[in-house]
Design a protein around this motif. Structure first.
Motif, PDB file in Angstrom:
ATOM      1  N   MET A   1       0.770  -1.211  -0.017  1.00  0.00           N
ATOM      2  CA  MET A   1      -0.047  -0.014   0.057  1.00  0.00           C
ATOM      3  C   MET A   1       0.954   1.174   0.041  1.00  0.00           C
ATOM      4  O   MET A   1       0.533   2.439   0.688  1.00  0.00           O
ATOM      5  CB  MET A   1      -1.025  -0.002   1.255  1.00  0.00           C
ATOM      6  CG  MET A   1      -2.043  -1.098   1.111  1.00  0.00           C
ATOM      7  SD  MET A   1      -3.112  -1.137   2.562  1.00  0.00           S
ATOM      8  CE  MET A   1      -4.125   0.318   1.854  1.00  0.00           C
ATOM      9  N   THR A   2       2.029   1.108  -0.240  1.00  0.00           N
ATOM     10  CA  THR A   2       3.302   2.373  -0.558  1.00  0.00           C
ATOM     11  C   THR A   2       3.044   2.700  -1.930  1.00  0.00           C
ATOM     12  O   THR A   2       2.539   2.079  -3.153  1.00  0.00           O
ATOM     13  CB  THR A   2       4.439   2.097  -0.219  1.00  0.00           C
ATOM     14  OG1 THR A   2       4.763   0.964  -1.163  1.00  0.00           O
ATOM     15  CG2 THR A   2       4.372   1.460   1.212  1.00  0.00           C
ATOM     16  N   ALA A   3       3.349   4.145  -2.203  1.00  0.00           N
ATOM     17  CA  ALA A   3       3.470   4.698  -3.678  1.00  0.00           C
ATOM     18  C   ALA A   3       4.552   5.762  -3.859  1.00  0.00           C
ATOM     19  O   ALA A   3       4.794   6.299  -2.621  1.00  0.00           O
ATOM     20  CB  ALA A   3       2.131   5.131  -4.045  1.00  0.00           C
ATOM     21  N   ALA A   4       4.886   6.109  -4.760  1.00  0.00           N
ATOM     22  CA  ALA A   4       5.622   7.254  -4.898  1.00  0.00           C
ATOM     23  C   ALA A   4       5.033   8.476  -4.488  1.00  0.00           C
ATOM     24  O   ALA A   4       3.804   8.731  -4.672  1.00  0.00           O
ATOM     25  CB  ALA A   4       6.203   7.539  -6.383  1.00  0.00           C
ATOM     26  N   PRO A   5       5.483   9.373  -3.846  1.00  0.00           N
ATOM     27  CA  PRO A   5       4.947  10.630  -3.145  1.00  0.00           C
ATOM     28  C   PRO A   5       4.455  11.617  -4.307  1.00  0.00           C
ATOM     29  O   PRO A   5       5.233  11.636  -5.351  1.00  0.00           O
ATOM     30  CB  PRO A   5       6.051  11.405  -2.322  1.00  0.00           C
ATOM     31  CG  PRO A   5       7.403  10.619  -2.868  1.00  0.00           C
ATOM     32  CD  PRO A   5       6.935   9.392  -3.285  1.00  0.00           C
ATOM     33  N   PRO A   6       3.502  12.347  -4.066  1.00  0.00           N
ATOM     34  CA  PRO A   6       3.042  13.288  -5.149  1.00  0.00           C
ATOM     35  C   PRO A   6       3.970  14.515  -4.993  1.00  0.00           C
ATOM     36  O   PRO A   6       4.852  14.521  -4.016  1.00  0.00           O
ATOM     37  CB  PRO A   6       1.680  13.814  -4.522  1.00  0.00           C
ATOM     38  CG  PRO A   6       1.773  13.432  -3.085  1.00  0.00           C
ATOM     39  CD  PRO A   6       2.435  12.233  -2.994  1.00  0.00           C
ATOM     40  N   ASP A   7       3.877  15.408  -6.007  1.00  0.00           N
ATOM     41  CA  ASP A   7       5.018  16.570  -6.219  1.00  0.00           C
ATOM     42  C   ASP A   7       4.661  17.573  -5.045  1.00  0.00           C
ATOM     43  O   ASP A   7       5.500  17.899  -4.462  1.00  0.00           O
ATOM     44  CB  ASP A   7       4.796  17.293  -7.392  1.00  0.00           C
ATOM     45  CG  ASP A   7       5.288  16.333  -8.459  1.00  0.00           C
ATOM     46  OD1 ASP A   7       6.293  15.442  -8.275  1.00  0.00           O
ATOM     47  OD2 ASP A   7       4.857  16.432  -9.729  1.00  0.00           O
ATOM     48  N   ASN A   8       3.245  17.580  -4.628  1.00  0.00           N
ATOM     49  CA  ASN A   8       2.891  18.585  -3.718  1.00  0.00           C
ATOM     50  C   ASN A   8       2.106  17.867  -2.605  1.00  0.00           C
ATOM     51  O   ASN A   8       1.054  17.234  -3.176  1.00  0.00           O
ATOM     52  CB  ASN A   8       2.293  19.950  -4.289  1.00  0.00           C
ATOM     53  CG  ASN A   8       2.914  20.681  -5.265  1.00  0.00           C
ATOM     54  OD1 ASN A   8       3.955  21.245  -4.727  1.00  0.00           O
ATOM     55  ND2 ASN A   8       2.694  20.483  -6.689  1.00  0.00           N
ATOM     56  N   VAL A   9       2.350  17.955  -1.702  1.00  0.00           N
ATOM     57  CA  VAL A   9       1.786  17.245  -0.364  1.00  0.00           C
ATOM     58  C   VAL A   9       0.951  17.928   0.646  1.00  0.00           C
ATOM     59  O   VAL A   9       1.483  18.987   1.123  1.00  0.00           O
ATOM     60  CB  VAL A   9       2.845  16.271   0.473  1.00  0.00           C
ATOM     61  CG1 VAL A   9       1.894  15.614   1.177  1.00  0.00           C
ATOM     62  CG2 VAL A   9       3.236  15.222  -0.645  1.00  0.00           C
ATOM     63  N   LEU A  10      -0.355  17.646   0.645  1.00  0.00           N
ATOM     64  CA  LEU A  10      -0.986  18.550   1.673  1.00  0.00           C
ATOM     65  C   LEU A  10      -1.612  17.623   2.820  1.00  0.00           C
ATOM     66  O   LEU A  10      -2.126  16.432   2.515  1.00  0.00           O
ATOM     67  CB  LEU A  10      -2.317  19.056   1.210  1.00  0.00           C
ATOM     68  CG  LEU A  10      -3.451  19.476   2.097  1.00  0.00           C
ATOM     69  CD1 LEU A  10      -2.687  20.815   2.718  1.00  0.00           C
ATOM     70  CD2 LEU A  10      -4.620  20.116   1.306  1.00  0.00           C
ATOM     71  N   ILE A  11      -1.097  17.599   4.079  1.00  0.00           N
ATOM     72  CA  ILE A  11      -1.443  16.994   4.967  1.00  0.00           C
ATOM     73  C   ILE A  11      -2.362  17.477   6.122  1.00  0.00           C
ATOM     74  O   ILE A  11      -2.076  18.957   6.444  1.00  0.00           O
ATOM     75  CB  ILE A  11       0.004  16.725   6.171  1.00  0.00           C
ATOM     76  CG1 ILE A  11       1.019  16.198   5.242  1.00  0.00           C
ATOM     77  CG2 ILE A  11      -0.561  15.968   7.364  1.00  0.00           C
ATOM     78  CD1 ILE A  11       0.541  14.497   4.625  1.00  0.00           C
ATOM     79  N   GLY A  12      -3.688  17.057   6.275  1.00  0.00           N
ATOM     80  CA  GLY A  12      -4.768  17.817   7.012  1.00  0.00           C
ATOM     81  C   GLY A  12      -4.353  17.297   8.455  1.00  0.00           C
ATOM     82  O   GLY A  12      -4.096  16.131   8.697  1.00  0.00           O
ATOM     83  N   VAL A  13      -4.248  18.345   9.369  1.00  0.00           N
ATOM     84  CA  VAL A  13      -3.854  18.006  10.761  1.00  0.00           C
ATOM     85  C   VAL A  13      -4.820  18.307  11.453  1.00  0.00           C
ATOM     86  O   VAL A  13      -5.669  19.540  11.572  1.00  0.00           O
ATOM     87  CB  VAL A  13      -2.683  18.913  11.245  1.00  0.00           C
ATOM     88  CG1 VAL A  13      -2.339  18.475  12.763  1.00  0.00           C
ATOM     89  CG2 VAL A  13      -1.354  18.418  10.305  1.00  0.00           C
ATOM     90  N   LEU A  14      -5.489  17.400  12.224  1.00  0.00           N
ATOM     91  CA  LEU A  14      -6.792  17.731  13.142  1.00  0.00           C
ATOM     92  C   LEU A  14      -6.416  17.123  14.688  1.00  0.00           C
ATOM     93  O   LEU A  14      -6.296  16.184  15.144  1.00  0.00           O
ATOM     94  CB  LEU A  14      -7.798  16.536  12.910  1.00  0.00           C
ATOM     95  CG  LEU A  14      -8.229  16.675  11.268  1.00  0.00           C
ATOM     96  CD1 LEU A  14      -9.466  15.377  11.099  1.00  0.00           C
ATOM     97  CD2 LEU A  14      -8.611  18.041  10.764  1.00  0.00           C
ATOM     98  N   PRO A  15      -5.753  18.176  15.414  1.00  0.00           N
ATOM     99  CA  PRO A  15      -5.227  17.958  16.573  1.00  0.00           C
ATOM    100  C   PRO A  15      -6.154  17.441  17.674  1.00  0.00           C
ATOM    101  O   PRO A  15      -5.567  16.593  18.588  1.00  0.00           O
ATOM    102  CB  PRO A  15      -4.643  19.298  17.174  1.00  0.00           C
ATOM    103  CG  PRO A  15      -4.463  20.225  15.716  1.00  0.00           C
ATOM    104  CD  PRO A  15      -5.624  19.714  14.853  1.00  0.00           C
ATOM    105  N   GLY A  16      -7.324  17.804  17.778  1.00  0.00           N
ATOM    106  CA  GLY A  16      -8.212  17.171  18.537  1.00  0.00           C
ATOM    107  C   GLY A  16      -8.375  17.878  19.943  1.00  0.00           C
ATOM    108  O   GLY A  16      -8.317  18.997  20.116  1.00  0.00           O
ATOM    109  N   ASP A  17      -8.483  17.124  20.960  1.00  0.00           N
ATOM    110  CA  ASP A  17      -8.742  17.373  22.340  1.00  0.00           C
ATOM    111  C   ASP A  17      -7.878  17.142  23.385  1.00  0.00           C
ATOM    112  O   ASP A  17      -6.763  16.159  23.018  1.00  0.00           O
ATOM    113  CB  ASP A  17     -10.269  16.898  22.818  1.00  0.00           C
ATOM    114  CG  ASP A  17     -11.418  17.117  21.899  1.00  0.00           C
ATOM    115  OD1 ASP A  17     -11.555  18.436  21.485  1.00  0.00           O
ATOM    116  OD2 ASP A  17     -12.080  16.244  21.399  1.00  0.00           O
TER     117      ASP A  17
END
Length: 365
Positions: A1-17
């Motif tokens: 389930m691995t793949a080459a990384p995209p050129d531009n990466v957006l990580i959504g961060v949901l820090p929570g409680d």
């Protein structure tokens, strides 16, 4: 389930409680350091999820957060929930209406929870050498019961939930578990309660059908109560363990106890493309929130899983894991696992990981 990384990466961060924002902050620092060192074009965007979202928007999963999740390449999530929201109806609850809804609607059906004895001295079993990958079906079962509720009868209230699984749901988690076992030690334990439950009888039947396609994988079927006992008696004999949602939730906490701390267990919830949601297994721990005592190791190790499974950066993921393990064994530990060494703060542990990564980079240059 691995793949080459995209050129531009957006990580959504949901820090929570609770301690979620504290441990997530350190994991983000590590991701940003890895991106800088590898030339990865990384963007981090934060959103609200859980109790904090309820407080600010009235909903555990606001539309803005859902939109961020849909356009992200992966999600890094902190713990959600707390006692003040526990009595809310399911669709308004931080867990069921927030995190679990997110898993379900994004179809993140495969929850991977590696349990490794990084610090054998912390384990109550002491001499055990554990490297178990627990594969938990994450979008079915009791947590997503199609028939749940309460009714009033003459002698009082009755509450009910139903456990329901389709053959298709079992087949896809079984296939993934067999593939993972084939890539590791070739041993797979399938956990059910087929002597009692119809859903487990279907689970075992489908598991057998799928396993027949993987002749290199040795499959063992255990009832969940026996598995709980065998994990204590012979934890080193387990390699990949696959089970349904509720059993997986319970067994992963047992696994955390065996390796020494919930603060050391990362997780990733995946689907069949490279998208995934990554989070520590531990809860929000509101009693220590803001005190700098939270252990960020699991969050940082979850970030390593993100690098490996969603971005295809296996080498970088291994470096992060190696840095965390090196520090833990060197005695750099937060209060929950200090036990005889001077404890460091949440941010100090993050600082140490970044310094160790810099040292590794200098050693390779």
């Amino acid at each position: 389930m691995t793949a080459a990384p995209p050129d531009n990466v957006l990580i959504g961060v949901l820090p929570g409680d609770g301690i979620g924002p504290e441990v997530t902050r350190e994991a983000v620092r590590v991701l940003e350091a890895i991106a800088k060192g590898s030339g990865l074009d990384l963007t981090v965007a934060e959103g609200l999820l859980g109790g904090c979202a309820i407080e600010q928007t009235g909903r555990p999963l606001p539309d803005e957060t859902w939109e961020l999740c849909q356009r992200s390449d992966a999600l890094l999530v902190g713990a959600v929930g707390g006692e003040k929201w526990d009595s809310l109806p399911p669709d308004q609850n931080p867990g069921l209406g927030g995190l679990l809804r997110l898993r379900r609607e994004l179809d993140l059906y495969a929850n991977l929870r590696p349990g490794i004895s990084y610090l054998p001295d912390l384990s109550p079993l002491r001499s055990c050498d554990v490297d178990v990958l627990l594969v938990r079906e994450a979008v079915g079962g009791l947590y997503f019961s199609p028939h749940r509720g309460r009714r009033r009868e003459a002698d009082g209230d009755v509450a009910y939930d139903t456990m329901e699984y389709s053959a298709a749901q079992v087949r896809r988690i079984a296939t993934l578990a067999c593939r993972l076992a084939a890539e590791r030690g070739g041993r797979l334990t399938s956990v059910d309660k087929a002597n009692v439950l119809e859903s487990s009888q279907l689970w075992r039947e489908v598991m057998g059908e799928v396993a027949a396609r993987f002749p290199s994988v040795e499959v063992e079927h255990l009832y969940v109560d026996n598995c709980a006992m065998q994990l204590v008696l012979r934890p080193g004999d387990f390699d990949v363990v696959v089970t349904e949602n509720l059993f997986g939730d319970i067994l992963s906490d047992e696994l955390a106890g065996i390796v020494g701390s919930l603060g050391l267990l990362p997780s990733g919830s995946l689907r069949d493309d490279r998208f995934g949601l990554y989070e520590p297994v531990h809860g929000a721990a509101p009693d220590i929130a803001g005190l700098g005592k939270a252990n960020p190791a699991a969050a940082i190790l979850s970030a390593a899983m993100l690098l490996r499974h969603s971005l295809g950066l296996d080498r970088e993921a291994t470096l992060v894991e190696r840095a965390v393990i090196t520090l833990l064994r060197r005695g750099v530990r937060t209060p929950d696992i200090a036990h005889g060494v001077e404890a460091v703060s949440t941010s100090a542990f993050g600082d140490a990981v970044l310094a160790e990564l810099d040292s590794m980079h200098d050693g390779q240059s």
